[in-house]
Design a protein around this motif. Structure first.
Motif, short mmCIF file in Angstrom:
data_model
loop_
_atom_site.label_atom_id
_atom_site.label_comp_id
_atom_site.label_asym_id
_atom_site.label_seq_id
_atom_site.Cartn_x
_atom_site.Cartn_y
_atom_site.Cartn_z
N LEU A 1 -0.64 23.94 -3.55
CA LEU A 1 -1.14 22.76 -4.26
C LEU A 1 -0.10 21.65 -4.27
O LEU A 1 -0.42 20.47 -4.03
N LEU A 2 1.15 22.02 -4.55
CA LEU A 2 2.22 21.01 -4.52
C LEU A 2 2.41 20.47 -3.11
O LEU A 2 2.67 19.27 -2.93
N LEU A 3 2.27 21.34 -2.12
CA LEU A 3 2.39 20.90 -0.73
C LEU A 3 1.28 19.91 -0.38
O LEU A 3 1.53 18.89 0.27
N LEU A 4 0.06 20.21 -0.82
CA LEU A 4 -1.06 19.29 -0.56
C LEU A 4 -0.84 17.96 -1.27
O LEU A 4 -1.13 16.89 -0.71
N LEU A 5 -0.33 18.03 -2.51
CA LEU A 5 -0.06 16.80 -3.24
C LEU A 5 1.01 15.97 -2.52
O LEU A 5 0.85 14.75 -2.34
N ALA A 6 2.08 16.65 -2.10
CA ALA A 6 3.14 15.94 -1.37
C ALA A 6 2.60 15.38 -0.05
O ALA A 6 2.96 14.27 0.37
N HIS A 7 1.72 16.16 0.59
CA HIS A 7 1.13 15.70 1.85
C HIS A 7 0.34 14.42 1.64
O HIS A 7 0.44 13.47 2.43
N GLN A 8 -0.47 14.39 0.57
CA GLN A 8 -1.27 13.20 0.31
C GLN A 8 -0.39 11.99 0.01
O GLN A 8 -0.66 10.88 0.47
N VAL A 9 0.67 12.23 -0.78
CA VAL A 9 1.57 11.12 -1.11
C VAL A 9 2.24 10.58 0.14
O VAL A 9 2.30 9.36 0.37
N VAL A 10 2.76 11.49 0.97
CA VAL A 10 3.45 11.06 2.19
C VAL A 10 2.49 10.38 3.15
O VAL A 10 2.81 9.35 3.77
N ILE A 11 1.27 10.96 3.28
CA ILE A 11 0.28 10.37 4.19
C ILE A 11 -0.09 8.96 3.73
O ILE A 11 -0.21 8.02 4.54
N ARG A 12 -0.28 8.78 2.43
CA ARG A 12 -0.61 7.44 1.93
C ARG A 12 0.54 6.46 2.20
O ARG A 12 0.31 5.31 2.59
N LEU A 13 1.76 6.94 1.98
CA LEU A 13 2.91 6.08 2.23
C LEU A 13 3.01 5.72 3.71
O LEU A 13 3.20 4.55 4.07
N VAL A 14 2.86 6.73 4.56
CA VAL A 14 2.94 6.48 6.00
C VAL A 14 1.79 5.59 6.45
O VAL A 14 1.95 4.71 7.30
N THR A 15 0.59 5.81 5.87
CA THR A 15 -0.56 5.00 6.24
C THR A 15 -0.35 3.54 5.87
O THR A 15 -0.65 2.63 6.65
N ARG A 16 0.19 3.34 4.67
CA ARG A 16 0.45 1.96 4.25
C ARG A 16 1.50 1.30 5.14
O ARG A 16 1.37 0.13 5.53
N LEU A 17 2.55 2.06 5.46
CA LEU A 17 3.57 1.51 6.35
C LEU A 17 3.00 1.24 7.74
O LEU A 17 3.32 0.23 8.37
N SER A 18 2.13 2.15 8.20
CA SER A 18 1.51 1.96 9.51
C SER A 18 0.59 0.75 9.50
O SER A 18 0.55 -0.04 10.45
N ASP A 19 -0.18 0.63 8.39
CA ASP A 19 -1.06 -0.54 8.27
C ASP A 19 -0.25 -1.84 8.27
O ASP A 19 -0.62 -2.83 8.93
N LEU A 20 0.84 -1.81 7.52
CA LEU A 20 1.68 -3.00 7.46
C LEU A 20 2.28 -3.32 8.82
O LEU A 20 2.28 -4.48 9.26
N SER A 21 2.75 -2.26 9.50
CA SER A 21 3.33 -2.46 10.83
C SER A 21 2.28 -2.97 11.81
O SER A 21 2.54 -3.88 12.61
N ALA A 22 1.07 -2.36 11.73
CA ALA A 22 0.00 -2.79 12.64
C ALA A 22 -0.43 -4.22 12.34
O ALA A 22 -0.71 -5.01 13.25
N THR A 23 -0.48 -4.56 11.05
CA THR A 23 -0.87 -5.93 10.67
C THR A 23 0.14 -6.95 11.18
O THR A 23 -0.22 -8.00 11.72
N LEU A 24 1.42 -6.61 10.99
CA LEU A 24 2.46 -7.52 11.48
C LEU A 24 2.42 -7.65 12.99
O LEU A 24 2.58 -8.75 13.54
N ALA A 25 2.19 -6.49 13.66
CA ALA A 25 2.10 -6.54 15.12
C ALA A 25 0.88 -7.35 15.56
O ALA A 25 0.94 -8.12 16.54
N TRP A 26 -0.22 -7.19 14.83
CA TRP A 26 -1.44 -7.94 15.18
C TRP A 26 -1.24 -9.44 14.96
O TRP A 26 -1.62 -10.26 15.78
N ARG A 27 -0.62 -9.76 13.83
CA ARG A 27 -0.40 -11.18 13.53
C ARG A 27 0.58 -11.81 14.52
O ARG A 27 0.55 -13.03 14.72
#
Length: 550
Positions: free
Chosen positions: A359-385
């Protein structure tokens, strides 16, 4: 036309995170499984060891009684081989001669020191070919029986583990540690004994004299309930005299099982006979019976292995074949009963810890995935712009010319035509002045959408100025490019742009077209300059038109 959406995400970092967490999950699952497997092996070993401990105690008690019977057999054989010439023996023979014709009789020389010899008449024996009175051997057998009756007096049915000790003779008499008190039942008792399988299965061979036979479980004739009998032949000088036997009731075996029960054995403990029928058992309140199919599988496994364990229908079953008793000791535990033990609690604790970790692993996974997703979105947005115009969603000037150069080089290598269209919205300043900048933005957006809808996947389109657009058409002739530009112009001319419920307007555009075949040049800058020159020709000729030649 290749246009990246606004929500572009870089999947590779997320995939790496998934793989890392999957590896951690699999590794933790493997470690937990290995520990649980070790606990399972320890649990099964402990069950088998507990069953063996109980078996040893049970066999020790049985062996004590069996040793007594073996001693009696040796004594009886010795008395047969060396008859004692004493007064009481001679009196017994004389009294037997007087009683042998009676339907039922008892012979006892000393009421306080011996057990009676109980017999039937000579005529009674004629009904069974297995029974006979050998005149030459009756003297020695009766003398031996008298000595045996004195020794049997020391047997105590109330304290001994066995409930009764017998000598049953083929010559029509028997001696019992619990003698019948009513002569009317004596013949029936003898008939019952000589009809038992453990008596009739005996053969007059030397091998039988050395063997100990166990009966299957059966119902006693004197309301003793279920019982088990151990027997051995009395064999001397090539002649089978009779059978020494010892009875064990289920009631006493149940009591012994209860005393010997090991604390690790939580489920049912069953003593089975040689046919795997229950002799005695200690049943737990929450025990569950096996199905017939599972019972058949267990029986087959027990027949193949004298000791082992098996899991059937969510139950753990261990068994061990007894050495001194012809039977099996079996323990049957349900999952619930097993979990009540220390190892069961340890298993539950380990599973709980593993589930908490997951359960803790899944929670950590979700937190890390959200963080990585946001960073990826930001990186992709900057690259797109960095490559696209935010208003029109088309390539910006720098990205457009970078890809323009690449397409020009490819077409030059393939010796394929390359066409360029330069477009400009007519009177765009007037639109801004008359309708406002929002209307101008709407016009730019509509023009860009029409361009994107008209082009092919490999075509390029970009906003290269305020209201100027440029289109690159690989592998396209001048005439085909002119048709593309004309379609864009006509579609835009048919569009009405609404800026408010009462405010609508339309716009037109002018376009200039150039081609590498016509110019003999693949350089992007030169082709775009030629298309731009023809754009201004279209403007000078009245706007809202396409110019592809001078």
């Amino acid at each position: 036309m290749a246009v990246l959406p606004l929500s572009v995400r870089t999947l590779r970092p997320a995939l790496r995170i998934h793989l890392v967490f999957l590896a951690v999950f699999l590794f933790s699952s493997f470690l937990t499984w290995r520990e649980l497997h070790t606990l399972k092996i320890n649990y099964e070993d402990r069950q088998r060891a507990a069953l063996v401990d109980m078996q040893n105690g049970l066999e020790s008690q049985f062996q004590e009684s069996i040793d007594g019977m073996i001693y009696y057999r040796r004594m009886f054989n010795y008395a047969l081989a060396h008859p004692l010439d004493a007064d009481h023996g001679r009196r017994a023979l004389l009294e037997f001669q007087q009683l042998r014709s009676q339907p039922a009789w008892q012979l006892r020389l000393n009421m306080s020191r011996s057990m009676p010899i109980n017999g039937v008449s000579d005529s009674w024996l004629t009904h069974d070919s297995l029974l006979q009175r050998d005149a030459a051997r009756m003297d020695a057998e009766l003398r031996a029986a008298m000595e045996f009756s004195f020794i049997l007096q020391f047997s105590d049915p109330d304290t001994d583990f066995h409930t009764r000790f017998w000598y049953t003779s083929r010559a029509g008499f028997f001696i019992s540690s619990r003698p019948p008190h009513d002569l009317s039942t004596l013949a029936a008792s003898y008939a019952t004994m000589v009809s038992r399988p453990w008596f009739r299965a005996m053969q007059a061979t030397a091998d039988d004299a050395k063997q100990l036979r166990w009966s299957g479980v059966y119902q006693g004739a004197e309301r003793e309930g279920a019982m088990l009998t151990a027997s051995t032949a009395v064999f001397n000088d090539g002649y089978w005299y009779g059978v020494l036997s010892m009875d064990f009731t289920r009631q006493r075996i149940d009591a012994l099982l209860n005393r010997m029960r090991h604390s690790a054995l939580q489920g049912s403990v069953v003593l089975l006979d040689n046919m795997q029928r229950p002799i005695a058992s200690l049943d737990a309140a929450d025990s569950k019976a096996l199905s017939q199919q599972a019972q058949r599988l267990l029986s087959a496994q027990m027949a193949r292995q004298p000791q082992g364990s098996l899991r059937l229908e969510h139950q753990f079953i261990s068994w061990s074949k007894l050495r001194n008793v012809d039977g099996y000791l079996l323990n049957q535990q349900t999952l619930t009963q097993g979990l009540r033990q220390d190892l069961g609690r340890a298993t539950l604790f380990m599973l709980s810890m593993w589930l908490l970790f997951v359960l803790l692993l899944l929670l950590a996974h979700q937190v890390v995935i959200r963080l990585v997703t946001r960073l990826s979105d930001l990186s992709a947005t900057l690259a797109w712009r960095a490559s696209y115009d935010g208003l029109t969603q088309l390539l910006n000037r720098s990205a457009f010319f970078e890809r323009f150069e690449a397409q020009a080089a490819r077409c030059r290598q393939l010796n394929a035509p390359l066409a360029v269209i330069q477009l400009d919205i007519d009177h765009f300043k007037a639109v801004n002045d008359s309708w406002g900048h929002q209307a101008g933005d709407a016009a730019l957006t509509r023009v860009a959408a029409i361009i994107a809808q008209t082009l092919r996947k490999n075509d390029l389109a970009g906003r290269v100025g305020g209201e100027e657009f440029c289109v690159v058409l690989p592998e396209t002739t001048l005439a085909d490019a002119e048709q593309v530009a004309e379609r864009i112009r006509q579609r835009l001319g048919a569009e009405i742009i609404e800026v408010s419920p009462d405010g609508v307007f339309g716009v037109t555009l002018s376009a200039g077209v150039a081609n590498s075949e016509e110019q003999g040049d693949y350089r992007a800058q030169n082709l775009q300059a030629e298309a731009d020159r023809r754009l201004y020709l279209a403007k000078s000729r009245g706007r809202n038109r396409v110019v592809a030649s001078d």
